[in-house]
Design an enzyme around this catalytic site. Sequence first.
Site, short mmCIF file in Angstrom:
data_model
loop_
_atom_site.label_atom_id
_atom_site.label_comp_id
_atom_site.label_asym_id
_atom_site.label_seq_id
_atom_site.Cartn_x
_atom_site.Cartn_y
_atom_site.Cartn_z
N CYS B 122 2.43 -3.59 -6.85
CA CYS B 122 2.74 -2.20 -6.49
C CYS B 122 3.59 -1.52 -7.55
O CYS B 122 3.89 -0.32 -7.43
CB CYS B 122 3.43 -2.16 -5.13
N HIS B 259 6.83 4.32 -4.42
CA HIS B 259 5.62 3.61 -4.00
C HIS B 259 5.47 3.80 -2.49
O HIS B 259 6.43 3.65 -1.74
CB HIS B 259 5.74 2.13 -4.37
N ASN B 290 -0.82 1.94 2.39
CA ASN B 290 -0.26 1.36 1.17
C ASN B 290 -1.41 1.00 0.24
O ASN B 290 -2.19 0.10 0.56
CB ASN B 290 0.57 0.13 1.55
#
Lengths: 82, 334
Positions: B122, B259, B290
């Site tokens: 990520c 993020h 996500n």
Amino acid sequence: MAATQEEIVEGLAEIVNEIAGIPPEDVAVEKSFTDDLDVDSLSMVEVVVAAEERFDVKIPDEDVKNLKTVGDAADYILKHQA
Amino acid sequence: MSKIKPAKGSPYARILGVGGYRPTRVVPNEVILETIDSSDEWIRSRSGIATRHWASPQETVAAMSVEASGKALADAGVSPEQIGAVIVSTVSHFKQTPAIATEIAHRIGAGKPAAFDISAGCAGFGYGLTLAKGLVVEGSAEYVLVIGVERLSDLTDLEDRATAFLFGDGAGAVVVGPSDEPAIGPTVWGSEGDKSDTIKQTVPWDEYLGKDGGEKFPAITQEGQAVFRWAVFEMAKVAQQALDAAGIAADDLDVFIPHQANMRIIDSMVKTLKLPEHVTVARDVETTGNTSAASIPLAMERLLATGAAKSGDTALVIGFGAGLVYAATVVTLP
């Protein structure tokens, strides 16, 4: 100077109030964070981090899951505070 | 001793354009609830996620990347032939050789740019952006395409009530090029390999393939509380360091694009960082889930498209995830 059990519970009540909006008077030793105080697993992390700062104690992730009630947390802090 | 002539770079680099691609299929929490015992209310309260996009078989890692790249190039006003390097960050492209970056470079009509994949979970977008900035300033490429792309639905255990609702698919891309003024700040980045088990693939491919069958396909799993603590409290420190390194006070910040892991992490980070009210915070996770390396460019694109942020705004971006790895920097929005 190390905090007493009573001071720790009082401090935890303020922290839980700040994070979960629970009235401080509802926070007592026998109360379960998740079942009685609406503190879910993520809010519990916030409570733990705030307690670490306030009471100068380290509470590692692997110990967090054992802290079911306010009393569990107070005992842990009492035992481990610097 | 012979003298080697150095490449001629640009004094600084900037993000010139951004583009995103979200798969057509929108998946509401009701679909997730077909395989886990939970509730819409529980999922929303723990993650802030209401819907996410899942890719169809045709919406491959390459196909989504090509779409996002086309938009980023158009936004930047840069033609594919001008691209000197293509950097792709992904953990969900299941063919290791060759790198998917080369196919993407070819399909966008980029000629023969340098092209390679990176793996930084990520934090992949921030890692790619940092490499791109270096290439532009050093002179090895004038324009660099950075792509974050994931099909995390392929690596989701739909029977795991802690993660089944988290992940989504998509691609985000930016074009990085020369600038007369600093527009990408110093990167504060790093890794914490002692925490490599905190977020990981359940089973390595070779182990999975060696089994007789009946084994669950590998998926991404994480230790929720440990990740939450690290993401909120340690990453808030990193975010602050990135602001300090760029000489930007929180009051001068316009936009915060963390993020998009989980709304609870985003909200707690904002609180811990004590960001002023005027700072626009990306909350794309609500409808995108996500998407790992794709989440920051996707969120950036949406903020600009909706007018919540504008070109020239100063934005703090921070990625963090499996590794554990992280990367934070301050950028001027394209």
